[in-house]
Scaffold this motif. Structure first.
Motif, short mmCIF file in Angstrom:
data_model
loop_
_atom_site.label_atom_id
_atom_site.label_comp_id
_atom_site.label_asym_id
_atom_site.label_seq_id
_atom_site.Cartn_x
_atom_site.Cartn_y
_atom_site.Cartn_z
N ALA A 69 41.73 51.78 53.40
CA ALA A 69 42.81 51.11 53.20
C ALA A 69 42.73 49.48 53.65
O ALA A 69 43.15 48.74 52.74
CB ALA A 69 44.15 51.60 53.83
N PHE A 70 41.99 49.53 54.48
CA PHE A 70 41.89 47.94 54.99
C PHE A 70 41.19 47.11 54.09
O PHE A 70 41.51 46.06 53.51
CB PHE A 70 40.93 48.02 56.16
CG PHE A 70 40.69 46.78 56.89
CD1 PHE A 70 41.48 45.80 57.34
CD2 PHE A 70 39.33 46.13 56.44
CE1 PHE A 70 41.02 44.53 57.99
CE2 PHE A 70 39.02 45.04 56.82
CZ PHE A 70 39.83 44.17 57.53
N ALA A 71 39.96 47.86 53.30
CA ALA A 71 39.13 47.15 52.41
C ALA A 71 39.96 46.53 51.21
O ALA A 71 39.97 45.81 50.70
CB ALA A 71 38.06 48.10 52.34
N SER A 72 41.02 47.83 50.68
CA SER A 72 41.67 47.54 49.48
C SER A 72 42.62 46.54 49.98
O SER A 72 42.82 45.81 48.93
CB SER A 72 42.28 48.86 49.09
OG SER A 72 41.38 49.99 49.23
N ILE A 73 43.33 46.60 50.97
CA ILE A 73 44.38 45.47 51.11
C ILE A 73 43.71 44.16 51.42
O ILE A 73 44.05 43.25 50.63
CB ILE A 73 44.89 45.82 52.61
CG1 ILE A 73 45.82 46.93 52.59
CG2 ILE A 73 45.81 44.75 52.91
CD1 ILE A 73 46.16 47.34 53.84
N PHE A 74 42.49 44.04 52.07
CA PHE A 74 41.94 42.68 52.12
C PHE A 74 41.26 42.12 50.87
O PHE A 74 41.37 40.92 50.60
CB PHE A 74 41.13 42.57 53.16
CG PHE A 74 41.61 42.33 54.54
CD1 PHE A 74 42.53 43.14 55.21
CD2 PHE A 74 41.18 40.97 55.06
CE1 PHE A 74 43.04 42.44 56.11
CE2 PHE A 74 41.94 40.62 56.24
CZ PHE A 74 42.68 41.44 56.98
N SER A 75 40.92 43.03 49.96
CA SER A 75 40.12 42.59 48.61
C SER A 75 41.29 42.16 47.72
O SER A 75 40.94 41.21 46.70
CB SER A 75 39.15 43.44 48.14
OG SER A 75 39.75 44.63 47.90
N THR A 76 42.41 42.82 47.87
CA THR A 76 43.66 42.55 46.71
C THR A 76 44.21 41.41 47.19
O THR A 76 44.44 40.17 46.60
CB THR A 76 44.33 43.73 46.62
OG1 THR A 76 43.81 44.72 45.90
CG2 THR A 76 45.84 43.33 45.52
N LEU A 77 44.56 41.27 48.32
CA LEU A 77 45.70 40.30 49.07
C LEU A 77 44.71 38.99 49.67
O LEU A 77 45.02 38.71 50.52
CB LEU A 77 46.52 40.86 50.01
CG LEU A 77 47.37 41.92 49.46
CD1 LEU A 77 48.16 42.39 50.52
CD2 LEU A 77 48.29 41.29 48.72
N THR A 78 43.53 38.81 48.93
CA THR A 78 42.68 37.97 49.64
C THR A 78 43.27 36.58 49.80
O THR A 78 43.36 35.65 50.74
CB THR A 78 41.43 37.78 48.48
OG1 THR A 78 40.61 38.62 48.50
CG2 THR A 78 40.52 36.65 49.03
N GLY B 410 35.12 41.95 45.02
CA GLY B 410 35.35 41.79 43.59
C GLY B 410 36.46 40.94 43.29
O GLY B 410 36.53 40.45 42.30
N ALA B 411 36.92 40.01 44.20
CA ALA B 411 37.99 38.91 44.02
C ALA B 411 37.09 37.85 43.70
O ALA B 411 36.15 37.40 43.94
CB ALA B 411 38.76 38.96 45.33
N GLY B 412 38.04 36.98 42.74
CA GLY B 412 37.52 35.75 42.43
C GLY B 412 37.86 34.69 43.19
O GLY B 412 38.48 34.83 44.24
N GLY B 413 37.53 33.45 42.88
CA GLY B 413 37.71 32.49 43.63
C GLY B 413 36.88 31.93 45.03
O GLY B 413 37.50 31.41 45.84
#
Lengths: 397, 458
Positions: A69-78, B410-413
């Motif tokens: 969950a942590f990884a998903s949250i952080f990679s989406t909400l970068t 995988g995020a950009g930027g």
């Protein structure tokens, strides 16, 4: 999970008070408000680091116990997290710099930075909470949309609520601090701020369900039934009670009740989402293996044993005004004793360090460990022996 | 079991900016790690000075401890924010690393979180408690700062040791199972030398940086008792640590030779597995020709250093396929830089300690110039040493288990984030220098307050 929510609540209340204080600095521009700025800084400087660490604790517990969950949250909400991170740097730096007795112009630049980052950070973190709560963070490496995941009605609402709540809590605390410190002409301005921001916060919270109903239906359903609803009521009641207490100038109880109001919102969020963590992922599925959870529970328990009394001590010193007393407590006058340095023969110290070094160099395993220990002990003793200069009389003649 | 689904969902992705992501992480570490040195050693040094005050009642010690503790708090604040960014970055940049192994090493950071918390609390009490608590109580309130400064960095080092020598779990379909977090972190025999090496480095860097400042003043004629005490305390701390580091470094290098032979080969640019391997000093490794050019080659010395046996076999880079080798040139040059500076500092230290044993301070202006230079040099050595161990671990994030490109987001930027963060860090460093100068510029109380007190005492 309870721990994460508790940590979040603590961060929201204490860190929130921090952010809010920074925010009021912005409102208090201009030289005649120097006193207000001084007061907010004075109230927060000793405790901001401790308040901030709650966030770090939430992060580390989250990635240990719920790594996926942590990884998903952080990679989406970068993006919002990055913004929050930059805000944290700016805030911390401006706090640190304030203690460097800046000139007036420097100080005004610092307080703008502090205030702006104090708005930015809670807003960004609130937006992240809104993204998770409205189910916009799917499981996966950067699986969600980098922009719409946190630029949406729910996120904007929660972000705004976070800023308002911070402002409100801080005003309540600062009014109390001002009263305690005897700064009578500051009590009323902060009382006014608390009442106004509390009223705005209340209005925004009432408008909130409308947004959630349209934008985040599952969350709305969770919050409008069962335990979620109960938490909502607790929060509302505590909020109203805080306003009443502030109105009647009872700041000490208001301080705690306002904390309950914020904590209840966080609890309500948790209850409303339960048992879903991220879409398609329940809390149970997200949890790490048993051995990790047990290890973490043990270390958290031990940590809390140390932490709770320490925090209690800090806040007791802070709230009882021990850190406010200006004038120095005169040091008891005493004879300067030119105590002799420890009487260890230098040769023995050198021998200890030397033998330790040789053992470290040639031995293996436990023996080497002993060698390292001896070498370090020798070096420390050497420091005690040589670490202070000789008395002037002997040398400067 | 949802695991299969998750393992698939968090598969590696194509990231065009892997190098930038690594540089961004590296930049954040480079800003944070000098602060770590202060976190490890400065509280102990400040406490030593306060202890001297309690023992002798000499106000100079009190004044020094008080002024240094302000520096300590300012640097702690910088450490708090840069450390927070690091933990954000672990998630933002390396989500797959976190999701696969968070449960293996996360415990280290949980413990670190508590250490850090304790440190934040007591550093506030210590600093704001000057003049407001009984002297002995105040001294006691500093002890948790020293301890938590140690344990905080200790637990982070356990994680790094684990990344270099991963144990305490099994991999099954790309998922860590059978996790034994205590064993992975604290039962790791790769941990001890990293720990000691870093701690001794903490004293070297802090000591030389602080001493460098006072040595500068010394050359400009500031030689009062306050300066003399400050200089002696800081410089002695660095100078007892620097020779120790030579021995510890030798130990660390031998551990690397045993556990990570390819990293050692990269340190030295050794291409083929060789018996009685020579050591090249001063040469530059050419990536295109895959060999060290120039420099002086000393026969059998590498075997002697790595295994204490002049004829030992040293593994070369060719022992693994090319895609499993670290970037050699940068690893080698960082390693040589660290060793070179470390040796110079140790020599300087022996010279100083020799004078101290004869109860004086060196006279030569060249010595004091060297001390001024030693501060920045020790910082360079610190960062070079850390680059050599971290770049030398590439292409693995978890040694021989997970490649860095499998860990990345995988995020950009990423370039945008990198640029923004670089600007913020430039501001941060400038701000830190500004506040340290400002703190140093505050006139000594001695000038106004101390003389009557001393006179009254005497």
């Amino acid at each position: 999970m309870v721990l994460i929510l508790a940590g979040l609540a603590a961060y929201a209340v204490l860190g929130g008070a921090d952010f809010g204080a920074g925010l009021w600095e912005l409102a208090a521009r201009g030289p005649k408000n120097a006193e207000v700025r001084e007061h907010t800084h004075h109230a927060m400087a000793p405790v901001w680091e401790a308040n901030h660490v709650w966030l770090v604790l939430v992060l580390v517990v989250c990635w240990t116990a719920y790594p996926t969950a942590f990884a998903s949250i952080f990679s989406t909400l970068t993006i919002p997290l990055f913004i929050a991170g930059v805000g944290i740097i700016l805030r911390g730096t401006s706090y640190a710099l304030r203690s460097g007795s800046p000139t007036e112009r420097e100080e005004s630049a610092l307080s703008i930075t502090l205030a702006l980052s104090s708005v930015l950070t809670p807003f960004a973190l609130g937006a992240c909470a809104g993204a998770i709560a409205s189910g916009r963070v799917p499981v996966g490496n950067a699986g969600g949309d980098p922009w719409s995941s946190w630029l949406n009605p729910t996120s904007l609402l929660v972000g705004m609520l976070a800023v308002l709540a911070a402002a409100f809590v801080a005003a309540v605390y600062l009014a109390g601090d001002a009263k305690r410190a005897g700064l009578t002409d500051l009590v009323l301005p902060f009382r006014k701020r608390a009442l106004v921001s509390g009223a705005v916060l209340g209005a925004a919270t009432i408008a909130g369900p409308l947004v959630l109903h349209e934008d985040a239906r599952p969350l709305f359903d969770g919050l409008s039934s069962g335990a979620g609803l109960a938490a909502g009521f607790v929060s509302g009641a505590a909020g109203v009670l805080t306003l009443l207490l502030v109105y009647r100038e009872r700041y000490e109880p208001a301080r705690y009740v306002s904390g309950i109001a914020i904590a209840a919102i966080i609890a309500g969020w948790g209850l409303a989402q339960d048992p879903i963590f991220l879409p398609g992922l329940t809390v149970e599925e997200a949890a790490a293996g048993d051995s990790t959870l047990v290890a973490m529970a043990i270390s958290v328990a031990i940590g809390m044993l140390i932490l709770v009394p320490s925090l209690w001590l800090l806040f007791r010193l802070q709230l009882s005004g021990r850190f406010d007393e200006e004038g120095e407590k005169p040091e008891p006058e005493r004879e300067i004793s030119r105590a002799e340095r420890p009487s260890i023969p230098p040769a023995a110290v050198a021998a200890l360090a030397g033998i330790g070094a040789a053992v470290t160099f040639f031995a293996e395993g436990w023996l080497r460990g002993a060698g390292v220990a001896a070498m370090l002990a020798g070096a420390s003793l050497g420091f005690l022996l040589l670490g202070t200069p000789e008395e002037e009389g002997r040398e400067e003649s | 079991m949802p695991f299969d689904l998750l393992a698939e969902a968090l598969n590696p992705v194509q990231q065009d900016y892997l190098l930038q992501a690594r540089q961004m992480q590296a930049m954040s570490f480079a800003v944070h790690i000098p602060i770590v040195c202060f976190g490890i050693s400065f509280p102990a040094i400040v406490m030593f000075v306060e202890w001297m005050y309690l023992r002798t009642g000499d106000p100079v010690y009190r004044q020094l401890a008080k002024r240094w503790s302000k520096v300590m708090l300012a640097l702690f604040a910088v450490g708090v924010v840069t450390g927070t960014i690091l933990s954000f970055e672990l998630g933002i940049l390396w989500p797959n690393f976190m999701s696969t192994f968070g449960e293996v090493f996360g415990l280290g950071f949980t413990l670190e979180g508590f250490s850090f918390f304790t440190e934040a609390i007591f550093i506030a009490i210590y600093l704001y408690g000057w003049d407001r608590m009984a002297p002995k109580m105040h001294f006691l309130s500093g002890i948790p700062v020293v301890i938590s400064g140690l344990t905080g960095s200790l637990t982070v080092i356990t994680v790094n040791a684990w990344m270099n020598n991963p144990t305490g779990f099994r991999l099954e379909d790309g998922k860590a199972v059978d996790v034994k977090p205590w064993k992975a972190l604290f039962g790791n025999d790769y941990f001890w030398h990293e720990l000691v090496h870093m701690y001794v480095a903490g004293y070297i860097v802090t000591g030389f940086l602080v001493a460098g400042v006072y040595a500068w003043g010394w050359m400009k004629g500031e030689r009062g008792r306050y300066h003399r005490v400050a200089l002696t305390v800081a410089l002695t701390a660095a100078c007892v640590a620097a020779p120790v580091q030579v021995i510890v470094g030798d130990w660390a290098a031998r551990e690397v030779a045993t556990h990570q032979p390819v990293k050692l080969a990269a340190f030295e640019g050794l291409q083929e597995t060789t018996r009685a391997a020579p050591l090249n000093i001063g040469g530059i490794y050419s990536e295109s020709e895959q060999r060290v050019k120039g420099g002086v080659e000393i026969p059998k010395l590498l075997s002697l250093f790595a295994f204490h046996d002049p004829n030992a076999k040293v593994t070369g880079l060719d022992s693994v396929p090319e895609e499993d080798r670290p970037p050699v040139a940068i690893t080698r040059i960082s390693f040589s830089t660290m060793v070179g500076i470390g040796t110079l500092l140790a020599a300087l230290s022996v010279f100083f300690l020799w004078h101290r044993l004869r109860r004086r301070l060196p006279e030569s202006v060249w010595f004091w110039r060297a001390v001024v230079a030693s501060g920045p040099l020790s910082l360079v050595a610190l960062i070079a040493g850390w680059v050599s161990t971290e770049v030398g671990r590439q292409p693995w994030v978890v040694y021989k288990v997970m490649r860095t490109e499998e860990a990345v987001t995988g995020a950009g930027g990423i370039p945008v984030g990198y640029a923004v963060l670089a600007v913020v860090y430039v501001l941060l460093v400038a701000a830190t220098i500004w506040i340290l100068r400002r703190l140093a510029a505050v006139p000594l109380e001695e000038a106004k307050a101390a003389p009557p007190t001393v006179a009254g005492d005497g």
